[in-house]
Design a protein around this motif. Structure first.
Motif, PDB file in Angstrom:
ATOM      1  N   ARG A   1       0.833  -1.207   0.000  1.00  0.00           N
ATOM      2  CA  ARG A   1       0.000   0.000   0.000  1.00  0.00           C
ATOM      3  C   ARG A   1       0.863   1.251   0.000  1.00  0.00           C
ATOM      4  NH1 ARG A   1      -3.488  -2.799   3.646  1.00  0.00           N
ATOM      5  NH2 ARG A   1      -2.571  -1.691   5.424  1.00  0.00           N
ATOM      6  N   ALA A   2       1.918   1.238   0.796  1.00  0.00           N
ATOM      7  CA  ALA A   2       2.841   2.378   0.806  1.00  0.00           C
ATOM      8  C   ALA A   2       3.498   2.537  -0.559  1.00  0.00           C
ATOM      9  CB  ALA A   2       3.895   2.187   1.892  1.00  0.00           C
ATOM     10  N   ASN A   3       3.856   1.414  -1.172  1.00  0.00           N
ATOM     11  CA  ASN A   3       4.478   1.455  -2.491  1.00  0.00           C
ATOM     12  C   ASN A   3       3.523   2.009  -3.543  1.00  0.00           C
ATOM     13  OD1 ASN A   3       5.131  -0.499  -5.200  1.00  0.00           O
ATOM     14  ND2 ASN A   3       6.853   0.603  -4.286  1.00  0.00           N
ATOM     15  N   ALA A   4       2.244   1.688  -3.405  1.00  0.00           N
ATOM     16  CA  ALA A   4       1.262   2.192  -4.366  1.00  0.00           C
ATOM     17  C   ALA A   4       1.222   3.717  -4.350  1.00  0.00           C
ATOM     18  CB  ALA A   4      -0.116   1.617  -4.046  1.00  0.00           C
TER      19      ALA A   4
ATOM     20  N   MET B   1      12.568   3.253 -14.529  1.00  0.00           N
ATOM     21  CA  MET B   1      12.666   3.626 -13.121  1.00  0.00           C
ATOM     22  C   MET B   1      11.426   3.177 -12.345  1.00  0.00           C
ATOM     23  SD  MET B   1      15.602   4.916 -12.776  1.00  0.00           S
ATOM     24  CE  MET B   1      15.467   5.614 -11.143  1.00  0.00           C
ATOM     25  N   ILE B   2      10.259   3.254 -12.980  1.00  0.00           N
ATOM     26  CA  ILE B   2       9.043   2.768 -12.325  1.00  0.00           C
ATOM     27  C   ILE B   2       9.130   1.265 -12.073  1.00  0.00           C
ATOM     28  CG2 ILE B   2       6.559   2.399 -12.643  1.00  0.00           C
ATOM     29  CD1 ILE B   2       6.417   5.132 -13.952  1.00  0.00           C
TER      30      ILE B   2
ATOM     31  N   THR C   1       8.704  -0.472  -8.388  1.00  0.00           N
ATOM     32  CA  THR C   1       7.476  -1.218  -8.111  1.00  0.00           C
ATOM     33  C   THR C   1       7.694  -2.425  -7.208  1.00  0.00           C
ATOM     34  OG1 THR C   1       6.551  -0.539 -10.238  1.00  0.00           O
ATOM     35  CG2 THR C   1       5.568  -2.457  -9.187  1.00  0.00           C
ATOM     36  N   LEU C   2       6.816  -2.553  -6.217  1.00  0.00           N
ATOM     37  CA  LEU C   2       6.751  -3.743  -5.374  1.00  0.00           C
ATOM     38  C   LEU C   2       5.395  -4.402  -5.551  1.00  0.00           C
ATOM     39  CD1 LEU C   2       8.273  -2.514  -1.981  1.00  0.00           C
ATOM     40  CD2 LEU C   2       9.390  -3.907  -3.735  1.00  0.00           C
TER      41      LEU C   2
ATOM     42  N   PRO D   1      13.245   0.214  -3.544  1.00  0.00           N
ATOM     43  CA  PRO D   1      12.885  -0.021  -2.140  1.00  0.00           C
ATOM     44  C   PRO D   1      13.341  -1.359  -1.592  1.00  0.00           C
ATOM     45  CG  PRO D   1      10.947  -0.122  -3.582  1.00  0.00           C
ATOM     46  CD  PRO D   1      12.075   0.425  -4.403  1.00  0.00           C
ATOM     47  N   ASN D   2      13.561  -2.360  -2.474  1.00  0.00           N
ATOM     48  CA  ASN D   2      14.056  -3.644  -1.979  1.00  0.00           C
ATOM     49  C   ASN D   2      15.432  -3.514  -1.337  1.00  0.00           C
ATOM     50  OD1 ASN D   2      14.831  -3.260  -4.900  1.00  0.00           O
ATOM     51  ND2 ASN D   2      16.128  -5.014  -4.404  1.00  0.00           N
TER      52      ASN D   2
END
Length: 420
Positions: free
Chosen positions: A52-55, A70-71, A75-76, A131-132
């Protein structure tokens, strides 16, 4: 927040990290394994929260016109979150890199001198829209006995905050001090400038991102920097290699995920193979949507090719653009790579053992491939689980960096009253 207020917060983070690093340095391997396992479980449990935070980050990225490559990095989803957790479990299961006796000698006077691996202490990591990396960095740093201070890119701010909060709660639940994993809670450049002057607290800084970011970190940091500027990766197609196999490898290296640092950016073709190889290559690249930028011979055999400039051979495109050059044999291929390459990942496609030997001996890169895609330069593919990055430096660490690369060493000297 003013610069002075930010400095106060950062100094507090630094003190917490130092205390945490002291605890981690003496933590038994079994306790580190348990902590990493709990972190992995926490990531899985908080998967929906993280996504949800990633969205939110993805929505902002699309609104701001962030490039598709880059997107993709940003993306997660449930599978990628699970992969983060699995990477942490893989790191947990590895042997402890701390406390290894690298060498031991006994001097004529009876002194026993041991060279032993130890943690760095506190590692700072600056990274962009990945983010990973938040989970990867925390896992590897803890396995190597280090505390970590993270500064993620603004594009992944919400994702990073969610992941870091999950990891920190898991670490504290294992009895570790607050400060094992910390994320700088601002995205402005001022925070980075202040972080790069924290040599009182941070022992090593690792930037992950574009060349501009990395060069800025190198210019301003007052602590050692472990880096790679860019990935200008090459493959050389030798005269006697199977064309179908070559095309399969090239498509994977260039097209599977073109926006990453181990993707193919320049193809070198032996002049003796050009007439037979290049027309078929051109057809396959057209099917894959790849734009070819080539020299005069390449343009002769590849009708849709664009004439290449000198700058094209230095370029890290990170998209479906490929520079191509015809060379006179393996020696010219080696010379080209050592001139234009970035020391990342370069390979030869050949059945000629003499050419393979020359290539692997003389190409000055962190990872050299024989008959395989450059896309394997990755901590997971190398059996490290997660990775902290890929170094093109020559001092301390080179290539994919796992937990072993996040240790240094000290000498322990045992005597029985010797004096000099």
């Amino acid at each position: 927040m003013t610069t002075e207020e930010m400095q106060i917060v950062l100094n507090d983070m630094g003190r917490k990290a130092k205390r945490a690093a002291t605890a981690l340095a003496i933590l038994p391997d079994e306790a580190k394994r348990l902590c990493l396992t709990r972190m992995a479980e926490a990531i899985e449990q908080d998967s929906e929260i993280i996504c949800r935070a990633n969205a939110e980050d993805i929505a902002a990225a699309c609104e701001n016109g962030l490039a598709p490559a880059m997107i993709d990095r940003l993306t997660l989803n449930a599978n990628r979150v699970s992969a983060m957790a699995q990477g942490m479990l893989t790191v947990a299961a590895q042997s402890d890199p701390v406390g290894k006796v690298i060498s031991k000698t006994v001097r004529p006077n009876g002194l026993e001198i041991s060279k032993v691996s130890v943690p760095f202490g506190v590692i700072g990591i600056i990274y962009e829209a990945r983010p990973n990396v938040t989970a990867d960095a925390a896992g590897i740093c803890i396995k190597a006995g280090n505390a970590v201070i993270l500064r993620g890119g603004k594009e992944a701010f919400n994702s990073n905050m969610a992941i870091a909060a999950t990891l920190n709660r898991a670490a504290i639940s294992c009895g570790l001090p607050d400060g094992v994993v910390q994320l700088i809670p601002w995205v402005g450049h001022e925070a980075v400038k202040l972080m790069l002057k924290m040599d009182r607290y941070i022992d090593l800084i690792i930037p992950r991102g574009g060349e501009r970011l990395i060069r800025a970190v190198v210019a301003d940091a007052t602590m050692p920097v472990l880096k790679h500027y860019k990935g200008v990766c090459h493959l050389f197609v030798d005269e006697n290699f199977d064309i179908d196999l070559a095309l399969k490898i090239i498509v994977n290296a260039k097209c599977q995920r073109p926006g990453v640092c181990n993707a193919l950016e320049t193809l070198l073709v032996d002049s003796a193979a050009a007439a037979e190889f290049l027309p078929r290559f051109a057809e396959v690249m057209k099917e894959q949507g790849v734009e070819i930028r080539g020299d005069e011979t390449v343009c002769k055999y590849c009708p849709d090719a664009i004439p290449a400039t000198e700058d094209d051979y230095y370029a890290e495109y990170l998209n479906l653009t490929l520079a191509v050059r015809v060379v006179d044999g393996v020696d010219e291929a080696i010379s080209h790579i050592n001139t234009y390459g970035s020391g990342h990942s370069d390979g030869i496609l050949s059945f000629n053992n003499a050419n393979i030997s020359a290539f692997t001996s003389m190409v000055d890169s962190s990872t050299v491939y024989v008959n395989a895609s450059t896309r394997f330069t990755d901590g997971g593919e190398f059996g490290m689980g997660a990775e902290i990055g890929i170094s093109t430096d020559k001092l301390h660490a080179r290539g994919p960096m796992g937990a072993d690369e996040l240790t240094t060493y000290k000498y322990i000297v045992r005597g029985s009253g010797q004096i000099r």
